[in-house]
Design a protein around this motif. Sequence first.
Motif, PDB file in Angstrom:
ATOM      1  N   PRO A 530       0.802  -1.074  -0.044  1.00 33.09           N
ATOM      2  CA  PRO A 530      -0.081  -0.015   0.029  1.00 33.09           C
ATOM      3  C   PRO A 530       0.755   1.265  -0.138  1.00 33.09           C
ATOM      4  O   PRO A 530       2.000   1.154   0.462  1.00 33.09           O
ATOM      5  N   ASP A 531       0.275   2.212  -0.525  1.00 33.30           N
ATOM      6  CA  ASP A 531       0.914   3.765  -0.596  1.00 33.30           C
ATOM      7  C   ASP A 531       0.626   4.280   0.940  1.00 33.30           C
ATOM      8  O   ASP A 531      -0.295   4.825   0.997  1.00 33.30           O
ATOM      9  N   GLN A 532       1.734   4.489   1.404  1.00 33.78           N
ATOM     10  CA  GLN A 532       1.547   5.070   2.764  1.00 33.78           C
ATOM     11  C   GLN A 532       2.772   5.831   3.095  1.00 33.78           C
ATOM     12  O   GLN A 532       3.932   5.714   2.449  1.00 33.78           O
ATOM     13  N   SER A 533       2.708   6.313   4.136  1.00 31.63           N
ATOM     14  CA  SER A 533       3.780   7.415   4.545  1.00 31.63           C
ATOM     15  C   SER A 533       4.709   7.146   6.007  1.00 31.63           C
ATOM     16  O   SER A 533       5.728   7.941   6.167  1.00 31.63           O
ATOM     17  N   ALA A 534       4.115   6.063   6.344  1.00 32.82           N
ATOM     18  CA  ALA A 534       4.759   5.760   7.729  1.00 32.82           C
ATOM     19  C   ALA A 534       5.848   5.212   7.965  1.00 32.82           C
ATOM     20  O   ALA A 534       6.995   5.430   8.795  1.00 32.82           O
ATOM     21  N   ALA A 561      -3.000   7.162   9.748  1.00 31.45           N
ATOM     22  CA  ALA A 561      -1.701   7.285   9.220  1.00 31.45           C
ATOM     23  C   ALA A 561      -0.788   6.247   9.568  1.00 31.45           C
ATOM     24  O   ALA A 561       0.384   6.096   9.459  1.00 31.45           O
ATOM     25  N   ARG A 562      -1.331   5.468  10.427  1.00 36.46           N
ATOM     26  CA  ARG A 562      -0.758   4.173  10.840  1.00 36.46           C
ATOM     27  C   ARG A 562      -0.562   3.071  10.068  1.00 36.46           C
ATOM     28  O   ARG A 562      -1.099   2.899   8.827  1.00 36.46           O
ATOM     29  N   VAL A 563       0.424   2.142  10.239  1.00 42.24           N
ATOM     30  CA  VAL A 563       0.794   1.170   9.536  1.00 42.24           C
ATOM     31  C   VAL A 563       0.827  -0.158  10.235  1.00 42.24           C
ATOM     32  O   VAL A 563       1.426  -0.190  11.440  1.00 42.24           O
ATOM     33  N   PRO A 672       3.133   6.926  13.128  1.00 45.69           N
ATOM     34  CA  PRO A 672       4.179   7.905  12.768  1.00 45.69           C
ATOM     35  C   PRO A 672       3.850   9.309  13.424  1.00 45.69           C
ATOM     36  O   PRO A 672       4.717  10.079  13.592  1.00 45.69           O
ATOM     37  N   VAL A 673       2.572   9.403  14.099  1.00 47.59           N
ATOM     38  CA  VAL A 673       2.438  10.557  14.770  1.00 47.59           C
ATOM     39  C   VAL A 673       3.141  10.596  16.188  1.00 47.59           C
ATOM     40  O   VAL A 673       3.609  11.468  16.426  1.00 47.59           O
ATOM     41  N   ILE A 784      11.704  -5.089   5.693  1.00 47.70           N
ATOM     42  CA  ILE A 784      12.600  -4.200   6.493  1.00 47.70           C
ATOM     43  C   ILE A 784      11.829  -2.894   6.292  1.00 47.70           C
ATOM     44  O   ILE A 784      11.397  -2.597   5.277  1.00 47.70           O
ATOM     45  N   ALA A 785      11.559  -2.136   7.248  1.00 46.31           N
ATOM     46  CA  ALA A 785      10.830  -0.752   7.369  1.00 46.31           C
ATOM     47  C   ALA A 785      11.445   0.065   7.820  1.00 46.31           C
ATOM     48  O   ALA A 785      11.928   0.169   9.035  1.00 46.31           O
ATOM     49  N   ASP A 786      11.836   1.444   7.234  1.00 45.29           N
ATOM     50  CA  ASP A 786      12.603   2.614   7.710  1.00 45.29           C
ATOM     51  C   ASP A 786      11.487   3.450   8.357  1.00 45.29           C
ATOM     52  O   ASP A 786      10.340   3.772   7.534  1.00 45.29           O
ATOM     53  N   THR A 787      11.353   3.530   9.508  1.00 44.35           N
ATOM     54  CA  THR A 787      10.091   4.268  10.260  1.00 44.35           C
ATOM     55  C   THR A 787      10.197   5.794   9.865  1.00 44.35           C
ATOM     56  O   THR A 787      11.735   6.409   9.855  1.00 44.35           O
ATOM     57  N   ARG A 788       9.215   6.671   9.502  1.00 39.80           N
ATOM     58  CA  ARG A 788       9.189   8.098   9.452  1.00 39.80           C
ATOM     59  C   ARG A 788       8.299   8.550  10.508  1.00 39.80           C
ATOM     60  O   ARG A 788       7.522   7.933  11.014  1.00 39.80           O
ATOM     61  N   ARG A 789       8.514   9.881  10.808  1.00 37.59           N
ATOM     62  CA  ARG A 789       7.361  10.637  11.749  1.00 37.59           C
ATOM     63  C   ARG A 789       6.709  11.610  10.667  1.00 37.59           C
ATOM     64  O   ARG A 789       7.106  12.044   9.770  1.00 37.59           O
ATOM     65  N   LEU A 790       5.482  12.034  11.029  1.00 39.17           N
ATOM     66  CA  LEU A 790       4.645  12.951  10.558  1.00 39.17           C
ATOM     67  C   LEU A 790       4.911  14.298  10.926  1.00 39.17           C
ATOM     68  O   LEU A 790       4.993  14.376  12.182  1.00 39.17           O
ATOM     69  N   GLU A 791       5.363  15.366  10.210  1.00 43.93           N
ATOM     70  CA  GLU A 791       5.790  16.700  10.576  1.00 43.93           C
ATOM     71  C   GLU A 791       4.881  17.245  11.669  1.00 43.93           C
ATOM     72  O   GLU A 791       3.688  17.074  11.446  1.00 43.93           O
ATOM     73  N   ALA A 792       5.112  17.981  12.550  1.00 43.14           N
ATOM     74  CA  ALA A 792       4.336  18.701  13.461  1.00 43.14           C
ATOM     75  C   ALA A 792       3.496  19.528  12.655  1.00 43.14           C
ATOM     76  O   ALA A 792       2.222  19.880  13.053  1.00 43.14           O
ATOM     77  N   ASP A 793       4.037  20.222  11.509  1.00 41.41           N
ATOM     78  CA  ASP A 793       3.011  21.273  10.956  1.00 41.41           C
ATOM     79  C   ASP A 793       1.878  20.605  10.116  1.00 41.41           C
ATOM     80  O   ASP A 793       1.104  21.088   9.432  1.00 41.41           O
TER      81      ASP A 793
END
Length: 935
Positions: A530-534, A561-563, A672-673, A784-793
């Motif tokens: 799936p296309d996701q940003s997490a 936005a979770r995975v 990611p939040v 293998i998953a590189d984790t990302r964070r959702l920007e505060a803005d």
Amino acid sequence: MSARLSRGAHSVAGQVFALQAMIVVLLITAAALALVFQARYDSQRDARNRSLAAAEAFAHAPGLPEALLSPDPTAALQPLAEAARRASGLDFIAVMDLRGVRYTDSRPELIGKRASDVSRAVAGESFTQVFKGQPSDAVRAVVPVRNADGDVIGLVATGIEVENVTHAVEGQLPLLVGATATGLLLGTAGSALVSRRLLRQTRGLGAAEMTRMNEHHEAVLHAVREGVLIIGNDQRLILANDEARRLLDLPQDAEERAVGDLGLDPRTTELLASGRVVTDHVHLAGDRLLAVNVRPTMAYAGRPAGRVVTLRDSTELASVSGRAEVARSRLQLLYDAGVRIGTTLDVARTAEELSEVAVPRFADFVTVELLEPVLRGDEPSGTGVYTEMRRAAITGIRTDSPLQPVGDLIRFEVPTAPMAAALDAGHAVLAADLNAAMGWRAQDSQGTRVALEYGLHSLISVPLQARGVVLGMANFWRADTPEPFDGEDLSFAEELGARAAVSIDNARRFTREHAMAVTLQRSLLPRVLPDQSAVEVAYRYLPATAGVGGDWFDVIQLPGARVALVVGDVVGHGVHAAATMGRLRTAVHNFSTLDLPPDELLGHLDELINRIDQDEAGGWRADGAPNGDGNAHANGDGHGSGAVGEDPEPGAAAGRTSAVTGATCLYAVYDPVSGRCRMASAGHPGPALIRPDGRVEFPELPAGIPLGVGGMPFEAVDFEVPEGSRLVLFTDGLVEDRDRDFDAGLRLLADTLSRPGRSPDQAASDVLDAMLFPVPSDDIALLIADTRRLEADRIAEWEVPGEPSAVSRVRNAGSAQLVEWGLEHLAFPVELILSELVTNAIRYGSAPVRVRLLRDRSLICEVSDGSSTSPHLRYAATTDEGGRGLFLVAQYAERWGTRYTDRGKVIWAQLPLTGGAEPQPPAPLDLDALEDMAW
């Protein structure tokens, strides 16, 4: 006892004893008589010597001549003579004149009387003698007395009476008798000891019996069909029986001759003279093949040890033994074929194993051709004429064979060629002489000419058949082996081909099933993530060489936005394991739509599996037969009662069911939040966490039981994942195998993952390069998953007071935030959704009430409260005053739903950022009025 004594008396030992005892008695008696006579002789000699010495001493005494010339010699000499007699121990000393008249004597009555036989002394000769006569027998000495001029003027006679000499000898008789008795006793005892020892050694046999035994020994020695040689330490032949003389062609006078002078061939001479111990040594002597044994003899009576050689003619036995050895080697070859052929369940490799096992023990070259469908794992046609096959293997004693290489298409176009004839007849065909095989030569004149020049001269062609279906062809060739194939070789080749055909068919069936399982497995695994940003994800899946298993992985996009990251493993291999994996993956997807926590999701999955297993165990198969023990009993090797290698009828396994018990699963949810990850395991290894600084950790997870076991709840752990971290989920096939335990695999994995500066895809490739086994026995799934964070803005949150007037403020704040994000076109549906969800949370929920907008790949609106009351969508009647709130939310949102937290619930709605097509209301809605509408 009397019988034993009688037997002993008549034995050789008894006769030797009697003879020795007689000899001892005679010798000792003779010795005793000799001693008596010697004693008498010695006594007389001693008497003579004493008498002569005393006479000489008295005759030369000073004053004797003057006393003889005195007027009264008796008065002057008698006292002196008596004193001398007593001092010397003689019986008498007499002084006489020249006529023999005595002047003195031990017996006074003899003074004045004449002694006889003194003429020799008168003549001047001193002598001794044994005198017999008057007055008594005596041993006497007569010595002349001379004056100063040397003239004889008188005589002196001394002596010992014979009676006294005899008494001296009789005094020695007790000693002689004692010595004689002692000698007799010792001699008899020695004879008894010798006889006793001889009795033991001869076992009480008599002379006739020993003679008969010697005759028997000689008869046996020369009658046995085994040569016997006895050779001394001096390399001389001591004994040779008739068989040894015949086998070695020895001369008549061979005994007592040196081994080197017997005229034997050098190898035989060296063997006999070497003295080395051998056992059943096969030795060629002339035209005879001899089995030789050499053993040393023990030293005896100071003589050095020799050796005994036995010879057995095995010329005829060698031929029989050779045939037996060939049969034994063929049986061993068949056993090796059963062990070595079919170890990999790979069709091409099985064909290679057939060719390798037969070279060089049976053939110099072996080629194997298979039908194209067999190589692909398909079912070959059971009928038809086979005119071409693909060469699958070739093995030979040399690499420069003239035969076509692997991969070439082999054609059988001449019906009389051995290959075509074997396929047509359905059994092996022998071409003992390829020069005369015109059909084979006509098939490829140029190629066969090169083969004949190379040396190929004999061929056996064997069709490979299983279940009555031809799979291919095996050809056995001889080149360097001069003997051509014969009828026995033909039978053996057919047996070897039959065994290999079963293994090839098993490999073909496995190849087909493996291909089906791989196809099913890959069709059930996610094709597109799936296309996701997490997270940024890379994955690898490798099926096991021995058979596809039930490993799987998944990446599931969750609201907010979770995975969800999932890996699992189903015990077993094959189509059933792949199908079970698909069922579990579907169930996980279904449960994930409920947005359950990981531990609850595994609990529902475990309960579902238990229910499925119970339903299938008590149900009926698709073919109408009840489950349970209705299937045919299996043999001890795991096969059914049918023939080995038989494929079950199509569809026979359609209704076969198996439990899912034994599956493991790891379910992780990353947000990611907040940057937190929550996961739970059902008997599955935990993940690896690579922190931004490169440190590799393996977070501890509560040990959960595998799915399908039931009875125990699952437990989740929650931990924070630093920004820029990497999560690695894997199945146990990656880290452990037969040659590496789980802990060692984890250490190697940690070393591989600690290398910095690599993308997830590069890291996945490096992990497989470092961890992959040459022949993996289990599936491997790696995520293998590189984790990302959702920007505060991109996050907006508000705390909502528990009063209705707060709804408009939240709605206005949300509109303002959308304007700031450039999403003004979403203001109306967002205001509508927020109005409905916040109003319902205030009215029916409990504090605290919060609102959160997330701008990710879509716009997410979330309203949370502390109540676990579940809202539900319903269709309100035209007369109802409320009940249309969630219906409106569902109409304007792309997706919406509810998830439960530890302290309440979250109702969320998701809208596309592009605006998309949205339903238009027939008339402008009063949003403030909507706040009064109930669910």
